[in-house]
Design a protein around this motif. Structure first.
Motif, PDB file in Angstrom:
ATOM      1  N   UNK A 101      -0.107   1.095  10.379  1.00  0.00           N
ATOM      2  CA  UNK A 101       0.871   1.349  11.445  1.00  0.00           C
ATOM      3  C   UNK A 101       1.458   2.761  11.363  1.00  0.00           C
ATOM      4  N   UNK A 102       1.784   3.206  10.127  1.00  0.00           N
ATOM      5  CA  UNK A 102       2.438   4.503   9.964  1.00  0.00           C
ATOM      6  C   UNK A 102       1.584   5.633  10.531  1.00  0.00           C
ATOM      7  N   UNK A 103       0.335   5.701  10.084  1.00  0.00           N
ATOM      8  CA  UNK A 103      -0.507   6.815  10.538  1.00  0.00           C
ATOM      9  C   UNK A 103      -0.854   6.661  12.018  1.00  0.00           C
ATOM     10  N   UNK A 104      -0.901   5.425  12.487  1.00  0.00           N
ATOM     11  CA  UNK A 104      -1.189   5.208  13.907  1.00  0.00           C
ATOM     12  C   UNK A 104      -0.021   5.717  14.767  1.00  0.00           C
ATOM     13  N   UNK A 105       1.193   5.499  14.285  1.00  0.00           N
ATOM     14  CA  UNK A 105       2.364   6.038  15.005  1.00  0.00           C
ATOM     15  C   UNK A 105       2.332   7.562  15.009  1.00  0.00           C
ATOM     16  N   UNK A 106       1.965   8.147  13.869  1.00  0.00           N
ATOM     17  CA  UNK A 106       1.887   9.612  13.809  1.00  0.00           C
ATOM     18  C   UNK A 106       0.884  10.120  14.859  1.00  0.00           C
ATOM     19  N   UNK A 107      -0.292   9.504  14.883  1.00  0.00           N
ATOM     20  CA  UNK A 107      -1.325   9.928  15.834  1.00  0.00           C
ATOM     21  C   UNK A 107      -0.848   9.724  17.272  1.00  0.00           C
ATOM     22  N   UNK A 108      -0.107   8.632  17.490  1.00  0.00           N
ATOM     23  CA  UNK A 108       0.372   8.329  18.836  1.00  0.00           C
ATOM     24  C   UNK A 108       1.263   9.456  19.370  1.00  0.00           C
ATOM     25  N   UNK A 131      -6.686   1.581  15.122  1.00  0.00           N
ATOM     26  CA  UNK A 131      -5.776   2.354  14.280  1.00  0.00           C
ATOM     27  C   UNK A 131      -6.273   3.795  14.215  1.00  0.00           C
ATOM     28  N   UNK A 132      -5.357   4.708  13.919  1.00  0.00           N
ATOM     29  CA  UNK A 132      -5.716   6.130  13.940  1.00  0.00           C
ATOM     30  C   UNK A 132      -4.973   6.862  12.837  1.00  0.00           C
ATOM     31  N   UNK A 133      -5.426   8.065  12.552  1.00  0.00           N
ATOM     32  CA  UNK A 133      -4.688   8.914  11.616  1.00  0.00           C
ATOM     33  C   UNK A 133      -4.956  10.380  11.939  1.00  0.00           C
ATOM     34  N   UNK A 134      -4.089  11.239  11.416  1.00  0.00           N
ATOM     35  CA  UNK A 134      -4.191  12.668  11.700  1.00  0.00           C
ATOM     36  C   UNK A 134      -5.025  13.369  10.643  1.00  0.00           C
ATOM     37  N   UNK A 135      -5.902  14.271  11.091  1.00  0.00           N
ATOM     38  CA  UNK A 135      -6.654  15.126  10.166  1.00  0.00           C
ATOM     39  C   UNK A 135      -6.272  16.560  10.512  1.00  0.00           C
ATOM     40  N   UNK A 136      -5.184  17.026   9.938  1.00  0.00           N
ATOM     41  CA  UNK A 136      -4.615  18.331  10.352  1.00  0.00           C
ATOM     42  C   UNK A 136      -4.394  19.295   9.198  1.00  0.00           C
ATOM     43  N   UNK A 137      -4.599  18.829   7.946  1.00  0.00           N
ATOM     44  CA  UNK A 137      -4.306  19.701   6.809  1.00  0.00           C
ATOM     45  C   UNK A 137      -5.545  20.444   6.319  1.00  0.00           C
ATOM     46  N   UNK A 138      -5.332  21.704   5.919  1.00  0.00           N
ATOM     47  CA  UNK A 138      -6.361  22.447   5.216  1.00  0.00           C
ATOM     48  C   UNK A 138      -6.299  22.134   3.727  1.00  0.00           C
ATOM     49  N   UNK A 139      -7.097  22.871   2.959  1.00  0.00           N
ATOM     50  CA  UNK A 139      -7.225  22.571   1.530  1.00  0.00           C
ATOM     51  C   UNK A 139      -5.926  22.733   0.772  1.00  0.00           C
ATOM     52  N   UNK A 140      -5.063  23.652   1.228  1.00  0.00           N
ATOM     53  CA  UNK A 140      -3.817  23.860   0.470  1.00  0.00           C
ATOM     54  C   UNK A 140      -2.720  22.890   0.892  1.00  0.00           C
TER      55      UNK A 140
END
Lengths: 375, 406
Positions: A101-108, A131-140
């Motif tokens: 739910x948490x990551x799905x809310x973030x994506x929403x 369900x969904x999630x964000x893929x927004x971070x680089x390596x650092x």
């Protein structure tokens, strides 16, 4: 700009908060969690963790409409605002429930801010139970709409995205990728072609995390050119507020559980809560938790009704929450004495969840620095 | 920067009243005093300041900014939901504070809750106008944090009570006409042996001796009561009910009730915070402004964050569910506010560095030494009205159910 009384937190929000608290209590997420992770305690033995969660509970949450509570009505959701989502997030934090739910809310909230027809199509999938999630971070792992290490061109997505939250639980990804005109957003199924998942070994038992490598992976562009960066920028206050609400809920659990322990545990012929060396730090946990919680509601209300002030309010909420997470986890463990640093005590589960949340989307030092630049 | 006081859904009448308050305060802002006013109402001693502040309070009362929500029969203006608007506008306008802050902040809520009809009609109107200044006689040399062990005695003689004992830390004692007095009427019963009185200050047997604080100011006093006669009609509530009534009065002092418009200081927490940021921007250290140093910046921003939280907590306290029980947030108000205020002043002194040594009256001091003076005065907040340690006991016991320290 006028903001509503009570931060927009009314009867509807209270009912949802009460219902979600009861739901989480009934599901006993930590009992399920302990069964799932049994035998994987020793980090040196390198046993895999499943990143599992209560699938049946998730289905129920979908049926109750909670996974789609922030999806706009036109896309089949309940169209609720951030203050409503915050009410549920606090309860998730309090229960420490592993859930998509948490990551799905973030994506929403990110897809909402993208505001395109393509984004709507993926929001409808959330409304249908995906369900969904964000893929927004680089390596650092640093925060910023241009920190991605993924590129997008006519071949599709290429590169690696890091620190993806609850990756094992997500049906699709919302990926930030650099294109010819800026940073766009792209949606792709987690089990799609050209998508390789690797799971991190993390200290938090209640989440999972991982990285995804893309190799010419065909993805659906939901925010072209630099619109992705803009959507992320606008959604960031909501993301910070949701994590801060999660922390506030967890800190309330740490506070109440530690207070209860201090009422029951007897030493020197008295409950230890009699001693001011124990009593006062517990009160300090309450003070810190309440400061964070007040800033969380203010931030949610600002996002919903006063966009010009949303960034400032959200950074205050997350910076306060990060420090409160560390403080309450620290005191919670310490005041539980010997039992406090055993695997057996649930306080360790919350402690490790709070460490994770403290740094997720930037800690107190980061946000105070960013905020100061605006003053 | 957001003004949280403005946030809140207002009725058209409330919005109109806010506009009225703002315009009135703008037009009627009094000229500055010849000698600068002390930082807060409880430090006032000079005649010049007293008469200036009494005139100012009378004017604000007439204009409807004080006792705004109190019934007309007690001298109020008979509105509902207007007082917090008036008080917020007074704070926002940075006009002088109201000298009768004990009368407004403690006596009025106490009498409205526990007073007789005659007491309310007699004592309330001159409290609102500032004509009668009040002080508080609770603490004693032997009863500070452990207030319930107070020993000043009141003995019934016919229709009167004969009072003997001494009170300390009595703010405004030298200017007050009346004192809120706690006295022991039964030595055998610690909690039910205390009675609440209104004690006249201009009668035989009352001696007021100023106490100089570490700042050099003398707003505090010691009050000696030597065979002072208090008529029985000046008793508040039942004989022996004093502790119960006092707890409700202390709740007002601890920030739960600003019911009739008490504003004891002209500075808001966020206003002081903004001054701190300006001080950091304007002070140079190691070749750059203090504000441009990330270490300093983090310290200052942490205080900014807590100050905003303080304001948002008072907004949250209005909602019972978000408050987490009726008293959880209100009981934190004085403790948290005073500790943040102290930390803000500590930070200001550190920014000033060696210049923090320059005190009030030094021509080279920054803002006439107000940060150094103000820092020492923050101990009034963390010690009086129940010290921070006592506040933590109260919160632990009443809100979290921890065993009583007693």
């Amino acid at each position: 700009m006028a903001q509503p009384r009570d931060f927009g937190f009314g009867e509807e929000q209270q009912m949802l908060k009460d219902a979600s608290r009861k739901f989480m209590e009934d599901k006993q997420p930590l009992v399920t969690l302990r069964k799932q992770i049994a035998g994987s305690e020793d980090p040196y033995l390198g046993k895999e963790r499943t990143g599992g969660f209560d699938q049946a509970a998730w289905k129920e949450m979908v049926q109750l409409g909670w996974s789609a509570l922030a999806v706009p009505e036109k896309d089949g959701g309940a169209g609720m605002d951030l203050v409503t989502a915050v009410a549920v997030m606090e309860e998730i934090g309090r229960s420490a429930m592993p859930t998509p739910l948490t990551s799905t809310l973030h994506a929403t909230f990110v897809l909402r801010e993208a505001g395109t027809v393509e984004a709507s199509a993926w929001l409808r999938k959330i409304a249908q139970g995906k369900s969904a999630t964000l893929a927004i971070f680089g390596a650092d792992g640093s925060l910023g709409s241009d920190s991605t290490d993924v590129a997008a061109d006519e071949q599709g997505l290429t590169g690696t995205s890091y620190f993806i939250q609850d990756l094992q639980k997500a049906d699709f990804l919302v990926v930030a990728a650099v294109n010819a005109d800026g940073v766009g957003l792209y949606c792709i199924e987690t089990e799609g072609e050209g998508v390789t998942r690797e799971f991190d070994r993390i200290v938090d038992l209640t989440r999972d995390q991982g990285r995804v490598s893309f190799s010419a992976a065909e993805a659906d562009c939901v925010a072209p050119a630099n619109l992705g960066a803009q959507a992320l920028h606008k959604a960031m206050p909501a993301l910070l507020t949701l994590v801060a609400a999660d922390i506030a809920g967890g800190c309330e659990w740490l506070l109440q559980t530690t207070a209860e322990y201090a009422r029951i545990r007897t030493q020197f012929d008295r409950p230890i809560g009699f001693f001011q060396a124990v009593k006062h730090p517990i009160v300090n946990m309450m003070i810190a938790t309440d400061e964070t919680r007040s800033l969380v509601y203010n931030a949610a209300c600002a996002y919903d009704t006063d966009p010009d002030d949303a960034d400032r309010c959200a950074r205050l909420a997350k910076s306060s929450a990060s420090d409160t997470a560390e403080f309450c986890a620290n005191r919670g463990t310490q005041l539980h004495g010997g039992i406090g640093f055993t695997w057996e005590a649930d306080v360790q589960i919350y402690h490790k969840r709070q460490i994770h949340s403290q740094y997720l989307f930037g800690d107190g030092v980061w946000h105070r620095q960013k905020l100061a630049e605006q003053l | 920067m957001a003004e949280s006081s403005k946030r809140g859904q207002e009725s058209p009448e409330q919005a109109e009243f806010r506009a009225y308050c703002r315009a009135w305060l703008e037009e009627n802002r009094p000229p500055p005093t010849r000698m600068p006013l002390p930082q807060a109402a409880y430090e006032v001693t000079a005649d010049e300041h007293r008469s200036y502040l009494v005139d100012w309070q009378a004017k604000c009362y007439e204009a409807g900014l004080i006792a705004t929500d109190v019934a007309k029969e007690y001298g109020g203006h008979g509105h509902t939901g207007f007082q917090q608007i008036a008080s917020a506008e007074v704070r926002r306008a940075q006009v002088p504070y109201f000298i009768n802050w004990i009368g407004l902040g403690m006596t009025a809520p106490t009498l409205l809750a526990h007073g007789t009809q005659a007491q309310k009609q007699t004592y309330l109107p001159p409290i609102f106008s500032g004509e009668d200044i009040w002080c508080q006689g609770f603490s004693e040399p032997g009863a500070g944090s452990d207030l319930v062990s107070l020993s000043t005695s009141a003995v019934k003689q016919g229709d009167n009570w004969l009072v003997n004992g001494s009170k300390v830390w009595t703010s405004l004692g030298a200017l007050a006409r009346w004192m809120l007095l706690l006295a022991r009427t039964d030595k055998a019963d610690k909690y039910n042996g205390i009675t609440y009185f209104i004690c006249p200050m201009d009668v035989a047997g009352v001696t007021v001796n100023p106490i100089h604080k570490m700042t050099g100011e003398s707003g505090f006093n010691e009050v000696v009561l030597d065979n002072v006669i208090v008529p029985d009609h000046m008793r508040i509530d039942e004989v022996g009910a004093g502790w119960k009534v006092a707890m409700s009065t202390l709740t007002s002092e601890r920030g739960a009730a600003q019911g009739v418009g008490a504003v004891a200081s002209s500075e808001s927490p966020m206003g002081t915070m903004e001054q701190l940021i300006a001080l950091a921007k304007g002070t140079s250290r190691n070749g750059r402004s203090v504000w441009d140093d990330p270490v300093w910046r983090d310290r200052i921003m942490k205080l900014y964050e807590r100050t905003e939280a303080l304001m948002q907590s008072s907004r949250r306290a209005a909602n019972r569910e978000l408050n987490g029980g009726a008293m959880r947030i209100p009981l934190q108000g004085k403790l948290v506010g005073s500790e943040i205020g102290q930390a803000v002043h500590q930070c200001a002194l550190a920014i000033l560095g060696m210049a923090s040594s320059l005190y009030v009256g030094d021509a080279n001091s920054v803002a006439d030494g107000k940060w150094t003076l103000g820092y020492m005065n923050t101990y009034t907040g963390t010690i009086s009205g129940g010290s921070s340690e006592i506040q933590r006991n109260i919160l632990g016991e009443r809100v979290l159910g921890l065993p009583k320290t007693k």
